[in-house]
Design a protein around this motif. Structure first.
Motif, PDB file in Angstrom:
ATOM      1  N   ASP A  86       0.405   7.565  -7.956  1.00 65.31           N
ATOM      2  CA  ASP A  86       1.273   8.616  -8.248  1.00 65.31           C
ATOM      3  C   ASP A  86       0.971   9.691  -9.575  1.00 65.31           C
ATOM      4  O   ASP A  86       0.664  10.185 -10.929  1.00 65.31           O
ATOM      5  N   CYS A 105       1.147  -1.150   0.197  1.00 62.85           N
ATOM      6  CA  CYS A 105       0.100   0.170   0.495  1.00 62.85           C
ATOM      7  C   CYS A 105       0.791   1.458   0.356  1.00 62.85           C
ATOM      8  O   CYS A 105       0.644   2.273  -0.450  1.00 62.85           O
ATOM      9  N   SER A 162       0.809   3.289  -2.552  1.00 60.77           N
ATOM     10  CA  SER A 162       0.814   4.817  -2.587  1.00 60.77           C
ATOM     11  C   SER A 162       1.836   5.960  -3.057  1.00 60.77           C
ATOM     12  O   SER A 162       1.718   6.990  -4.945  1.00 60.77           O
TER      13      SER A 162
END
Length: 134
Positions: free
Chosen positions: A64, A54, A59
């Motif tokens: 992104d 995660c 993330s």
């Protein structure tokens, strides 16, 4: 689509046998490692693997990369729908993987995703992903 090669670390992290792995392939690998850890009662490995996936894979990298296409692409664009589809399948897999250790959280997440109870799905027979790397 993610193109590896922005840094040496990223390209090494996402390649296997010269092929670039997508985030769903990484999630499939995660599911295999986590299920193996559950079978060995190594719950600290389960938590470590889930947190790492995660924090790093989702993330720091994937979200992104796809956030622009999720916000700016047209509602029915292939790029946006592809990202949404991948995120939906990852959310389902993560919910199944956390169910043994975070049962109430998994139950709420599963009901939000699917509208039924997570604990009615057999863990051992759950289809996480089918990924062909050949």
């Amino acid at each position: 689509m993610f193109h590896a090669g922005t840094t040496k670390r990223d390209s090494a992290y996402y390649t296997a046998g010269g092929r670039v792995l997508g985030v769903t392939a990484r999630a499939a690998e995660l599911a295999t490692r986590v299920r193996r850890a559950y079978e060995g009662y190594q719950f600290h490995i389960v938590v470590q693997q889930l947190v790492n996936f995660c924090a790093v894979d989702l993330s720091a990298l994937y979200l992104d990369i796809v956030k622009d296409r999720l916000y700016t692409a047209g509602r029915d664009s292939v790029a946006r729908r592809s990202a949404q589809n991948a995120l939906f399948h990852i959310a389902q897999a993560l919910t199944r993987l956390i169910a043994p250790v975070l049962s109430l959280t998994a139950q709420e997440a599963w009901e939000a995703l699917n509208g039924n109870a997570a604990f009615l799905v057999e863990f051992s027979n759950a289809k996480f992903f089918y990924i062909s790397l050949t």
